[in-house]
Design a protein around this motif. Structure first.
Motif, PDB file in Angstrom:
ATOM      1  N   CYS A 168      17.536  78.532   4.593  1.00 23.14           N
ATOM      2  CA  CYS A 168      16.757  77.379   4.151  1.00 23.14           C
ATOM      3  C   CYS A 168      17.558  76.128   4.473  1.00 23.14           C
ATOM      4  CB  CYS A 168      16.499  77.475   2.645  1.00 23.14           C
ATOM      5  SG  CYS A 168      15.692  76.035   1.923  1.00 23.14           S
ATOM      6  N   VAL A 169      16.902  75.166   5.081  1.00 24.17           N
ATOM      7  CA  VAL A 169      17.521  73.879   5.358  1.00 24.17           C
ATOM      8  C   VAL A 169      16.789  72.846   4.514  1.00 24.17           C
ATOM      9  CG1 VAL A 169      17.927  72.109   7.108  1.00 24.17           C
ATOM     10  CG2 VAL A 169      18.232  74.532   7.677  1.00 24.17           C
ATOM     11  N   ILE A 170      17.565  72.081   3.760  1.00 25.01           N
ATOM     12  CA  ILE A 170      17.002  71.036   2.914  1.00 25.01           C
ATOM     13  C   ILE A 170      17.573  69.699   3.375  1.00 25.01           C
ATOM     14  CG2 ILE A 170      16.856  70.103   0.559  1.00 25.01           C
ATOM     15  CD1 ILE A 170      16.991  72.988  -0.452  1.00 25.01           C
ATOM     16  N   VAL A 171      16.658  68.770   3.671  1.00 21.67           N
ATOM     17  CA  VAL A 171      17.054  67.429   4.089  1.00 21.67           C
ATOM     18  C   VAL A 171      16.590  66.474   2.999  1.00 21.67           C
ATOM     19  CG1 VAL A 171      16.911  65.656   5.862  1.00 21.67           C
ATOM     20  CG2 VAL A 171      16.748  68.093   6.507  1.00 21.67           C
ATOM     21  N   ARG A 172      17.569  65.812   2.386  1.00 23.44           N
ATOM     22  CA  ARG A 172      17.288  64.883   1.293  1.00 23.44           C
ATOM     23  C   ARG A 172      18.092  63.615   1.528  1.00 23.44           C
ATOM     24  NH1 ARG A 172      17.249  67.042  -4.632  1.00 23.44           N
ATOM     25  NH2 ARG A 172      17.821  68.848  -3.442  1.00 23.44           N
ATOM     26  N   GLU A 173      17.383  62.489   1.564  1.00 20.46           N
ATOM     27  CA  GLU A 173      18.015  61.175   1.769  1.00 20.46           C
ATOM     28  C   GLU A 173      18.929  61.183   2.986  1.00 20.46           C
ATOM     29  OE1 GLU A 173      19.858  60.392  -2.013  1.00 20.46           O
ATOM     30  OE2 GLU A 173      17.922  60.119  -3.006  1.00 20.46           O
ATOM     31  N   GLY A 174      18.455  61.801   4.069  1.00 19.27           N
ATOM     32  CA  GLY A 174      19.198  61.817   5.317  1.00 19.27           C
ATOM     33  C   GLY A 174      20.325  62.827   5.390  1.00 19.27           C
ATOM     34  N   LYS A 175      20.570  63.558   4.317  1.00 16.29           N
ATOM     35  CA  LYS A 175      21.645  64.555   4.308  1.00 16.29           C
ATOM     36  C   LYS A 175      21.048  65.949   4.386  1.00 16.29           C
ATOM     37  CE  LYS A 175      24.667  61.597   1.699  1.00 16.29           C
ATOM     38  NZ  LYS A 175      25.170  61.259   0.387  1.00 16.29           N
ATOM     39  N   LYS A 176      21.589  66.744   5.299  1.00 14.11           N
ATOM     40  CA  LYS A 176      21.077  68.088   5.550  1.00 14.11           C
ATOM     41  C   LYS A 176      22.063  69.121   5.003  1.00 14.11           C
ATOM     42  CE  LYS A 176      19.448  68.905   9.662  1.00 14.11           C
ATOM     43  NZ  LYS A 176      19.316  69.269  11.092  1.00 14.11           N
ATOM     44  N   LYS A 177      21.501  70.119   4.310  1.00 10.96           N
ATOM     45  CA  LYS A 177      22.318  71.205   3.791  1.00 10.96           C
ATOM     46  C   LYS A 177      21.611  72.527   4.082  1.00 10.96           C
ATOM     47  CE  LYS A 177      25.252  72.407   0.026  1.00 10.96           C
ATOM     48  NZ  LYS A 177      25.777  72.112  -1.268  1.00 10.96           N
ATOM     49  N   THR A 178      22.381  73.526   4.510  1.00  9.69           N
ATOM     50  CA  THR A 178      21.846  74.837   4.852  1.00  9.69           C
ATOM     51  C   THR A 178      22.264  75.865   3.812  1.00  9.69           C
ATOM     52  OG1 THR A 178      21.957  74.290   7.206  1.00  9.69           O
ATOM     53  CG2 THR A 178      21.780  76.626   6.644  1.00  9.69           C
ATOM     54  N   PHE A 179      21.315  76.713   3.438  1.00  8.39           N
ATOM     55  CA  PHE A 179      21.549  77.782   2.470  1.00  8.39           C
ATOM     56  C   PHE A 179      21.187  79.099   3.139  1.00  8.39           C
ATOM     57  CE2 PHE A 179      20.529  73.876   0.378  1.00  8.39           C
ATOM     58  CZ  PHE A 179      21.510  73.760  -0.593  1.00  8.39           C
ATOM     59  N   ILE A 180      22.073  80.082   3.026  1.00  7.46           N
ATOM     60  CA  ILE A 180      21.881  81.364   3.696  1.00  7.46           C
ATOM     61  C   ILE A 180      21.885  82.477   2.666  1.00  7.46           C
ATOM     62  CG2 ILE A 180      22.836  82.965   5.406  1.00  7.46           C
ATOM     63  CD1 ILE A 180      24.106  80.457   6.740  1.00  7.46           C
ATOM     64  N   GLY A 181      20.903  83.370   2.788  1.00  6.52           N
ATOM     65  CA  GLY A 181      20.782  84.500   1.874  1.00  6.52           C
ATOM     66  C   GLY A 181      19.769  84.199   0.784  1.00  6.52           C
ATOM     67  N   GLY A 182      19.072  85.235   0.357  1.00  7.47           N
ATOM     68  CA  GLY A 182      17.998  85.075  -0.616  1.00  7.47           C
ATOM     69  C   GLY A 182      18.414  84.397  -1.901  1.00  7.47           C
ATOM     70  N   ASP A 183      19.534  84.810  -2.478  1.00  8.95           N
ATOM     71  CA  ASP A 183      19.972  84.220  -3.751  1.00  8.95           C
ATOM     72  C   ASP A 183      20.262  82.730  -3.604  1.00  8.95           C
ATOM     73  OD1 ASP A 183      19.728  86.677  -5.001  1.00  8.95           O
ATOM     74  OD2 ASP A 183      21.866  87.161  -4.828  1.00  8.95           O
ATOM     75  N   ASP A 184      20.945  82.349  -2.515  1.00  6.78           N
ATOM     76  CA  ASP A 184      21.262  80.931  -2.298  1.00  6.78           C
ATOM     77  C   ASP A 184      20.016  80.095  -2.025  1.00  6.78           C
ATOM     78  OD1 ASP A 184      23.942  81.293  -2.773  1.00  6.78           O
ATOM     79  OD2 ASP A 184      24.520  81.358  -0.661  1.00  6.78           O
ATOM     80  N   VAL A 185      19.055  80.683  -1.304  1.00 11.49           N
ATOM     81  CA  VAL A 185      17.813  79.964  -1.028  1.00 11.49           C
ATOM     82  C   VAL A 185      17.053  79.715  -2.332  1.00 11.49           C
ATOM     83  CG1 VAL A 185      15.555  80.088   0.106  1.00 11.49           C
ATOM     84  CG2 VAL A 185      17.615  80.774   1.354  1.00 11.49           C
ATOM     85  N   VAL A 186      16.945  80.748  -3.156  1.00  8.83           N
ATOM     86  CA  VAL A 186      16.250  80.603  -4.444  1.00  8.83           C
ATOM     87  C   VAL A 186      16.953  79.545  -5.294  1.00  8.83           C
ATOM     88  CG1 VAL A 186      15.693  81.765  -6.622  1.00  8.83           C
ATOM     89  CG2 VAL A 186      15.262  82.920  -4.439  1.00  8.83           C
ATOM     90  N   LYS A 187      18.255  79.615  -5.380  1.00  9.29           N
ATOM     91  CA  LYS A 187      19.024  78.643  -6.177  1.00  9.29           C
ATOM     92  C   LYS A 187      18.814  77.220  -5.650  1.00  9.29           C
ATOM     93  CE  LYS A 187      23.096  80.027  -7.266  1.00  9.29           C
ATOM     94  NZ  LYS A 187      24.522  80.389  -7.189  1.00  9.29           N
ATOM     95  N   ALA A 188      18.811  77.062  -4.329  1.00 11.92           N
ATOM     96  CA  ALA A 188      18.618  75.731  -3.728  1.00 11.92           C
ATOM     97  C   ALA A 188      17.232  75.181  -4.053  1.00 11.92           C
ATOM     98  CB  ALA A 188      18.819  75.800  -2.223  1.00 11.92           C
ATOM     99  N   LEU A 189      16.208  76.028  -3.979  1.00 12.65           N
ATOM    100  CA  LEU A 189      14.852  75.591  -4.283  1.00 12.65           C
ATOM    101  C   LEU A 189      14.714  75.216  -5.746  1.00 12.65           C
ATOM    102  CD1 LEU A 189      12.759  78.095  -2.133  1.00 12.65           C
ATOM    103  CD2 LEU A 189      13.203  75.675  -1.651  1.00 12.65           C
TER     104      LEU A 189
END
Length: 193
Positions: A168-189
């Motif tokens: 999962c890639v999340i772009v917020r206020e011009g900053k991009k962060k990548t999350f890998i793996g189901g647990d990290d994606v869920v936590k990021a969301l």
């Protein structure tokens, strides 16, 4: 699922030629269906492969989170099919075919659920079998040449440098962060306000 040193977009390009559908010369070019939903301030891109067991396990956990975030207009979501498995291109093609008939978020989730479930059945490996699955599930579809959509997938894969699923890639206020793996994606969301 991770493939070291494989550039995923090359896989799309490799398989495109063999799966192309020729439209008659008189056929009107259909609108380009693409799995992007919402208009919120945070951009979210989910990268999955239908044949990836961690992706299949993650899907039920992220679905209610995504529904809530879309409903609250918190995100702009793009669903990107990754071409890591041999059947991925065919499944991605039929996902886009279904969106060509009806491109809304709820329908996209229904189609994704059907395709993720289909990977458990080792016999659903042909267009005819996917079409039969769609018929049983009440999913209508309309074929078109998906190369432009696959090109958009390629652009996102390259831009985000994704080489594993689920990601999962999340772009917020011009900053991009990548999350890998189901647990990290869920936590990021869950962390998106």
């Amino acid at each position: 699922m991770k493939l070291k040193r494989i550039i995923p977009f090359l896989l799309f390009a490799t398989f495109l030629g063999g799966l192309s559908i020729a439209l008659p010369g008189w056929a009107e070019e259909p609108r380009l269906p693409f799995p992007s939903y919402g208009s919120g301030p945070v951009e979210v891109r989910i990268y999955t492969d239908y044949f990836c067991p961690p992706c299949r396990r993650m899907e039920p956990a992220i679905e209610p989170l995504l529904k809530n975030l879309i409903k609250r207009n918190a995100i702009r979501l793009t669903l990107v099919d990754m071409p890591f498995s041999s059947g991925s291109i065919l499944y991605a093609r039929y996902f886009l075919y279904a969106l060509n008939e009806k491109n809304d978020f709820e329908h996209a989730l229904k189609v994704r659920n059907a395709l993720f479930a289909a990977t458990a059945d080792k016999n659903i490996t042909t267009a005819e079998r996917i079409e039969s699955l769609f018929k049983r599930a009440g999913i209508s579809y309309r074929a078109f040449e998906p190369k432009p959509a696959f090109n958009q997938y390629n652009d996102l894969i390259r831009e985000d440098r994704v080489d594993s699923t689920p990601s999962c890639v999340i772009v917020r206020e011009g900053k991009k962060k990548t999350f890998i793996g189901g647990d990290d994606v869920v936590k990021a969301l869950k962390g998106i306000q």
